[in-house]
Scaffold this motif. Structure first.
Motif, PDB file in Angstrom:
ATOM      1  N   ILE A  52      27.030 110.663  15.592  1.00 50.02           N
ATOM      2  CA  ILE A  52      27.319 110.547  16.479  1.00 50.02           C
ATOM      3  C   ILE A  52      28.633 110.476  16.070  1.00 50.02           C
ATOM      4  O   ILE A  52      29.588 110.166  15.857  1.00 50.02           O
ATOM      5  CB  ILE A  52      26.788 108.549  16.582  1.00 50.02           C
ATOM      6  CG1 ILE A  52      25.755 108.365  17.310  1.00 50.02           C
ATOM      7  CG2 ILE A  52      27.892 107.659  16.733  1.00 50.02           C
ATOM      8  CD1 ILE A  52      24.676 107.428  17.133  1.00 50.02           C
ATOM      9  N   ASN A  53      28.990 110.474  14.066  1.00 51.01           N
ATOM     10  CA  ASN A  53      30.586 110.433  13.808  1.00 51.01           C
ATOM     11  C   ASN A  53      31.064 111.606  14.084  1.00 51.01           C
ATOM     12  O   ASN A  53      32.663 111.750  14.420  1.00 51.01           O
ATOM     13  CB  ASN A  53      29.836 109.722  12.358  1.00 51.01           C
ATOM     14  CG  ASN A  53      29.952 108.389  11.766  1.00 51.01           C
ATOM     15  OD1 ASN A  53      29.910 107.556  12.788  1.00 51.01           O
ATOM     16  ND2 ASN A  53      28.994 108.345  10.877  1.00 51.01           N
ATOM     17  N   MET A  62      37.308 105.119  12.711  1.00 54.48           N
ATOM     18  CA  MET A  62      35.993 105.966  13.586  1.00 54.48           C
ATOM     19  C   MET A  62      34.840 106.032  13.144  1.00 54.48           C
ATOM     20  O   MET A  62      33.560 105.873  14.047  1.00 54.48           O
ATOM     21  CB  MET A  62      35.890 107.154  14.639  1.00 54.48           C
ATOM     22  CG  MET A  62      37.292 106.925  15.040  1.00 54.48           C
ATOM     23  SD  MET A  62      37.618 105.747  16.645  1.00 54.48           S
ATOM     24  CE  MET A  62      36.320 106.504  17.325  1.00 54.48           C
ATOM     25  N   GLU A  97      27.711 103.927  23.155  1.00 54.06           N
ATOM     26  CA  GLU A  97      28.478 104.680  23.129  1.00 54.06           C
ATOM     27  C   GLU A  97      28.952 106.612  24.128  1.00 54.06           C
ATOM     28  O   GLU A  97      29.815 106.424  24.808  1.00 54.06           O
ATOM     29  CB  GLU A  97      27.761 105.783  21.769  1.00 54.06           C
ATOM     30  CG  GLU A  97      29.015 106.515  21.010  1.00 54.06           C
ATOM     31  CD  GLU A  97      29.925 106.151  20.946  1.00 54.06           C
ATOM     32  OE1 GLU A  97      30.561 106.907  20.021  1.00 54.06           O
ATOM     33  OE2 GLU A  97      30.152 105.061  20.504  1.00 54.06           O
ATOM     34  N   ARG A 154      32.708 110.416  17.135  1.00 50.76           N
ATOM     35  CA  ARG A 154      33.528 109.520  17.371  1.00 50.76           C
ATOM     36  C   ARG A 154      34.750 110.182  16.664  1.00 50.76           C
ATOM     37  O   ARG A 154      36.066 109.718  16.977  1.00 50.76           O
ATOM     38  CB  ARG A 154      32.965 108.783  16.357  1.00 50.76           C
ATOM     39  CG  ARG A 154      31.647 107.577  17.408  1.00 50.76           C
ATOM     40  CD  ARG A 154      31.278 106.450  16.778  1.00 50.76           C
ATOM     41  NE  ARG A 154      32.515 105.527  16.278  1.00 50.76           N
ATOM     42  CZ  ARG A 154      32.676 104.591  16.933  1.00 50.76           C
ATOM     43  NH1 ARG A 154      32.238 104.769  18.702  1.00 50.76           N
ATOM     44  NH2 ARG A 154      32.999 103.772  16.791  1.00 50.76           N
ATOM     45  N   LYS A 155      34.465 110.601  15.368  1.00 48.72           N
ATOM     46  CA  LYS A 155      36.172 111.363  14.900  1.00 48.72           C
ATOM     47  C   LYS A 155      36.976 112.027  15.822  1.00 48.72           C
ATOM     48  O   LYS A 155      38.242 112.367  15.363  1.00 48.72           O
ATOM     49  CB  LYS A 155      35.822 111.892  13.569  1.00 48.72           C
ATOM     50  CG  LYS A 155      35.199 110.969  12.385  1.00 48.72           C
ATOM     51  CD  LYS A 155      34.797 111.895  11.178  1.00 48.72           C
ATOM     52  CE  LYS A 155      33.994 113.221  11.296  1.00 48.72           C
ATOM     53  NZ  LYS A 155      33.883 112.891   9.403  1.00 48.72           N
ATOM     54  N   ASP A 196      40.191 104.936  18.507  1.00 53.51           N
ATOM     55  CA  ASP A 196      39.550 105.856  19.713  1.00 53.51           C
ATOM     56  C   ASP A 196      40.391 105.978  20.923  1.00 53.51           C
ATOM     57  O   ASP A 196      40.870 105.359  21.453  1.00 53.51           O
ATOM     58  CB  ASP A 196      38.796 104.554  19.984  1.00 53.51           C
ATOM     59  CG  ASP A 196      37.045 105.561  20.752  1.00 53.51           C
ATOM     60  OD1 ASP A 196      37.508 106.647  21.247  1.00 53.51           O
ATOM     61  OD2 ASP A 196      35.553 105.333  20.831  1.00 53.51           O
ATOM     62  N   ARG A 231      31.146 105.292  26.344  1.00 57.06           N
ATOM     63  CA  ARG A 231      32.642 105.053  26.448  1.00 57.06           C
ATOM     64  C   ARG A 231      32.504 106.636  26.184  1.00 57.06           C
ATOM     65  O   ARG A 231      34.063 106.776  26.699  1.00 57.06           O
ATOM     66  CB  ARG A 231      32.751 105.059  24.367  1.00 57.06           C
ATOM     67  CG  ARG A 231      32.726 103.425  24.145  1.00 57.06           C
ATOM     68  CD  ARG A 231      32.839 103.664  22.677  1.00 57.06           C
ATOM     69  NE  ARG A 231      31.528 103.027  22.381  1.00 57.06           N
ATOM     70  CZ  ARG A 231      31.244 102.218  22.307  1.00 57.06           C
ATOM     71  NH1 ARG A 231      31.385 101.539  22.696  1.00 57.06           N
ATOM     72  NH2 ARG A 231      29.698 102.027  21.541  1.00 57.06           N
ATOM     73  N   GLU A 232      31.918 107.930  25.813  1.00 61.83           N
ATOM     74  CA  GLU A 232      31.540 109.233  26.144  1.00 61.83           C
ATOM     75  C   GLU A 232      32.408 109.934  27.486  1.00 61.83           C
ATOM     76  O   GLU A 232      32.575 110.615  27.825  1.00 61.83           O
ATOM     77  CB  GLU A 232      31.396 109.910  25.047  1.00 61.83           C
ATOM     78  CG  GLU A 232      31.135 111.571  25.138  1.00 61.83           C
ATOM     79  CD  GLU A 232      32.195 112.077  24.625  1.00 61.83           C
ATOM     80  OE1 GLU A 232      32.789 113.374  24.791  1.00 61.83           O
ATOM     81  OE2 GLU A 232      32.791 111.149  23.336  1.00 61.83           O
ATOM     82  N   ARG A 236      39.375 107.611  23.380  1.00 64.59           N
ATOM     83  CA  ARG A 236      38.787 107.929  24.908  1.00 64.59           C
ATOM     84  C   ARG A 236      38.951 106.571  26.195  1.00 64.59           C
ATOM     85  O   ARG A 236      39.233 107.371  27.835  1.00 64.59           O
ATOM     86  CB  ARG A 236      37.418 107.401  24.831  1.00 64.59           C
ATOM     87  CG  ARG A 236      37.063 108.639  23.566  1.00 64.59           C
ATOM     88  CD  ARG A 236      34.972 108.959  23.335  1.00 64.59           C
ATOM     89  NE  ARG A 236      34.528 107.927  22.281  1.00 64.59           N
ATOM     90  CZ  ARG A 236      33.798 107.944  21.804  1.00 64.59           C
ATOM     91  NH1 ARG A 236      32.933 108.124  21.592  1.00 64.59           N
ATOM     92  NH2 ARG A 236      33.349 106.714  20.573  1.00 64.59           N
TER      93      ARG A 236
END
Length: 643
Positions: free
Chosen positions: A547-548, A563, A578, A551-552, A355, A581-582, A357
Motif C-alpha cells: 500500500i505504501n 503518505m 484505499e 500511496r507514495k 495525496d 481513492r485509487e 489523487r
C-alpha cells in the motif's frame, strides 16, 4: 498499426469468406460446412477472436458498463439519471435497458470465445505454440466475461460450447452455481496466464501475460467471497506477487513521482495514454481521423459526460458553456454525482493534501468559456445572477475574464496521420491571470472543492462557490430543490466532475474522448496483493509495504513521507477505502463491495444515505432480462433473480 478490434472489418472478412466458399460446397448442411470452412481458416479464425473482444467497446467508457459496475454503491448518486441502478427503485426490473445490454453483450463475448475454443484444433495453419497463444485469448475473454456475469447475476447459465452446437441447452438452460462458474473462470484465466505471450507487439488491446496474471489475481480474490478464503487469497497473492516482482519481464511499471509531479498525475497524463506502463488490459481506441477503426467510429469515451456537473444551466449564469468548452464535457444528462462519503471521507477534505489523487480524479475549477467569434468573451455579473445566488451586491458589474482558447500546447500526433489535434476549444487557455491580486485567477466562474470555506469567502469572492456544506444535507443526503431556502435547486447540480477520462490530448469534441480506457491497472494489483495478504493470514507489515508503494507515488517526492501509513492501520476496511481513492470511476466498485461483504442496507445507509430502496438478499444481484426469459422454454423453472 494493425487494428484488432474493428467489428466492421471482422464482419467483412467472415462475410467475404462465406460468399466465396459457398459456391463450392454441397447443398447438404451448407450453413454448417460454410461455418467450418470460415472458422478453420487462419483469417476467419482470427476474425472470430476479434469478435470476442468486441464487447469491451460497449461497456468501458460507455453507459451500459458504468451503470452495472460502478453505480448503486457507496461512491455515486443520481436523482434521475440511471435511477434503477443508483436508487434500487421500481424501475430496476427484468425489462431495464442497460441491464439487458450488459447481459446480452457479455454472453455474446462468451459465445464468440466458445466458438474460438471449439474450432481451435481445426485450424491447420498454426504451429502448436501459435495455436495455444491464440486460443489463450479466447480463454481470457471468456474468463473475464464470466467474471462480470457472475458478479452481476450470480449463478446463471454456464455455456462452454457455441450456441450453434449446443442448441438444446440454449433452449432449456439450467442454472449453474456460482462456485461452478468460478471453476471455469479460474481454469480459463490459468490457461491464459500460462499460454499468452509476454507482449502482443504493436497490437494494443490484445490480452498478454500481464493482463492474464492481473485478471487471475482479481478472480482468485473475488472467489474468496464464496468460501475457502485462505486458499484462494493465497493463490491471489502468489499471482499478484509474481506480477509485481517481475514488472520488467512482463512489460509494466508504476509511474514514479518527481519534485513537481506525482506518479499518479503521470498515470493520467494524456501524453502517456497510448503506451501507458500501468495499463495491464485496456480498451484500445484508434484516434486517427482517416481510420477511426473502432466499433461506432468516433463515438467513444463518453464516460466523462455522465459524471459532469451542470455547466448548461447553473454554469451559464456564471460564464461557462458546455457547447464551447470541449474539455470539460457535455453535461446533457445532469448525471452522476459523488457522495459525501467519497468527497469528504474517502478523500481528505483539505485545501492542499499530499495525496494528489483527488485533484487527478476530479475537476473542481470551471472557467469562463464564452466565445466571441474566434476569441474569448468576458462575462459581466448582473444583479439578477448576484441576487439569484445570494452573493455580495458589490459584485454586480464584476467582469470574469474569458479564458477560452484553442488548444495547441503539447499536441500529440498518432500513427503518422493527420488528425484533429489543434482544433480543441478549451477554457484555461487565455487570460489565466490574477490582476486583482485576490489569490484567485480572474477567469474562474465556479469552484466546487471538497473542503469547507468560510461564509464570508463564499459571499464575497467573485465566482460561485459550492462546497460540501451546500451539496449535502446534515444527514449526508444530497440537497434537493427545496433545501437551503431554495438555493438547493442550483446547488444540487454543482459538484466535482470525474476527469480521469478527459485528458485534453485526446479530446474529439465535448462528448467524445479518444484516449485508451484501462480495464485493469497495475495499481489495482498492488491493492489486490495487500488484501490477499490479510485474507490469507499474512502480516499487516507486508500488506503495508504494498500500500505504501502505491500511496507514495500519489504524492510529489517532497511529500511522500506524509503518505506512509503504519502497519497497524492496514485493515480490510482501510484497503476498501484505499481502492476508492485509487480506482474511483474505473468500473470496479460493485464487485469490490460484494467481495468485502458491504453490499447491504446497513453499509449503504451510512455511506450513501440517498439509497433507500436496497433490499438485503435481493439487490446483491441484478434481474435476469425478460428478453432471455422469453426466448427459453423453461422461464418459470429458471427464475428472474427475485425481480
Amino acid at each position: 498499426m494493425k487494428k484488432i478490434l474493428n467489428l466492421k472489418r471482422s464482419l467483412a472478412v467472415i462475410s467475404l469468406l462465406l460468399v466465396t466458399m459457398s459456391c463450392d460446397i454441397d447443398e447438404v448442411n451448407r450453413e454448417v460446412q460454410d461455418t467450418n470452412l470460415v472458422y478453420t481458416s487462419v483469417v476467419g479464425y482470427e476474425g472470430l477472436i476479434n469478435y470476442a473482444y468486441n464487447s469491451l467497446y460497449y461497456f468501458y467508457g460507455k453507459l451500459d458498463g458504468i451503470g452495472a459496475q460502478e453505480l448503486g454503491t457507496d461512491l455515486w448518486w443520481s436523482e434521475s439519471y440511471l435511477a434503477p441502478y443508483t436508487q434500487y427503485g421500481s424501475e430496476l426490473t427484468t425489462t431495464q435497458g442497460q441491464n439487458r445490454v450488459f447481459w446480452d453483450g457479455f454472453y455474446a463475448a462468451v459465445n464468440y470465445s466458445n466458438l474460438a475454443i471449439y474450432y481451435a484444433d481445426k485450424v491447420t495453419d498454426y504451429t502448436e505454440d501459435q495455436k495455444k497463444a491464440k486460443v489463450a485469448e479466447a480463454h481470457f475473454i471468456r474468463g473475464w466475461s464470466y467474471l462480470q456475469i457472475v458478479e452481476q447475476y450470480g449463478g446463471v447459465v454456464l455455456r462452454t460450447l457455441p450456441s450453434s452446437i449446443d442448441s438444446e441447452k440454449e433452449n432449456f438452460p439450467i442454472r449453474s452455481s456460482e462456485e461452478k462458474i468460478y471453476e471455469l473462470i479460474l481454469s480459463d484465466l490459468e490457461f491464459a496466464a500460462e499460454n499468452l505471450p509476454v507482449s502482443q507487439g504493436t497490437e494494443r488491446g490484445r490480452a498478454s501475460k500481464k493482463a492474464a496474471l492481473g485478471m487471475l489475481a482479481k478472480a482468485y480474490l473475488q472467489r474468496t467471497r464464496l468460501g475457502d478464503e485462505v486458499t484462494y487469497a493465497t493463490k491471489a497473492l502468489a499471482v499478484a506477487k509474481d506480477l509485481i516482482d517481475n514488472q520488467v519481464a512482463y512489460g509494466c511499471a508504476l509511474y514514479t513521482s518527481d519534485p513537481t509531479t506525482s506518479g499518479y498525475a503521470k498515470l493520467w497524463d494524456g501524453l502517456n495514454n497510448k503506451m501507458n506502463t500501468e495499463f495491464l488490459f485496456l480498451e484500445s481506441i484508434d484516434p486517427v481521423l482517416e481510420t477511426l477503426a473502432n466499433p461506432e467510429g468516433s463515438n467513444r469515451g463518453r464516460t466523462r459526460q455522465y459524471y459532469e456537473m451542470d455547466l448548461r444551466h447553473v454554469g451559464e449564469d456564471w460564464g461557462t458553456t458546455q457547447s464551447e468548452d470541449q474539455w470539460y464535457g457535455r453535461a446533457n444528462s445532469r448525471g452522476l454525482k459523488p457522495t459525501k462519503y467519497l468527497l469528504t471521507e474517502i478523500f481528505t477534505p483539505e485545501k492542499d493534501p499530499a495525496d494528489t489523487r483527488f485533484e487527478n480524479t476530479f475537476f473542481t475549477e470551471y472557467y469562463n468559456s464564452r466565445r466571441s467569434g474566434s476569441s474569448f468573451q468576458n462575462w459581466t455579473l448582473t444583479a439578477n445572477v448576484i441576487n439569484k445566488y445570494v452573493k455580495d451586491p458589490a459584485l454586480v458589474g464584476h467582469v470574469i475574464k474569458g479564458t477560452l482558447g484553442t488548444y495547441t500546447e503539447g499536441q500529440v500526433h498518432y500513427g503518422g496521420k493527420t488528425n484533429f489535434y489543434g482544433f480543441v476549444r478549451a477554457s484555461q487557455h487565455s487570460n489565466m491571470v490574477d490582476n486583482d491580486n485576490d489569490g484567485w485567477l480572474d477567469g474562474l466562474s465556479i469552484f466546487t472543492p471538497n473542503y469547507a470555506m468560510t461564509a464570508s469567502e463564499k459571499y464575497s469572492l467573485p465566482f460561485l462557490i459550492v462546497t460540501p456544506d451546500e451539496m449535502f444535507e446534515p444527514n449526508g443526503k444530497w440537497v434537493t430543490a427545496t433545501s437551503l431556502g431554495g438555493l438547493g435547486a442550483y446547488y444540487k447540480d454543482c459538484h466535482p466532475s470525474l476527469n480521469k477520462f478527459s485528458s485534453i490530448h485526446w479530446i474529439f469534441n465535448n462528448q467524445r474522448w479518444m484516449g485508451d480506457v484501462p480495464i485493469l491497472r497495475l495499481g489495482d494489483v498492488y491493492l489486490l496483493a495487500a488484501e490477499a495478504v490479510l485474507r490469507s493470514g499474512g502480516s499487516q507489515t507486508t500488506a503495508a509495504e504494498y500500500i505504501n508503494t502505491l500511496r507514495k507515488r500519489a504524492a510529489i517526492t517532497s511529500r511522500e513521507n506524509e503518505m506512509i501509513i503504519a502497519p497497524g492501520e492496514v485493515t480490510l476496511d482501510f484497503i476498501l477505502a484505499e481502492r476508492a481513492r485509487e480506482l474511483a470511476g474505473e468500473q470496479v466498485r460493485w464487485e469490490d463491495l460484494k467481495r468485502f461483504g458491504k453490499l447491504n442496507n446497513a453499509y449503504l445507509n451510512v455511506t450513501n444515505p440517498d439509497i433507500t430502496g436496497f433490499v438485503d438478499g435481493k439487490h446483491i444481484i441484478r434481474p435476469i432480462p425478460q428478453t432471455f426469459l422469453d426466448a427459453i422454454g423453461n422461464a418459470d423453472e429458471f427464475g428472474t433473480n427475485g425481480y
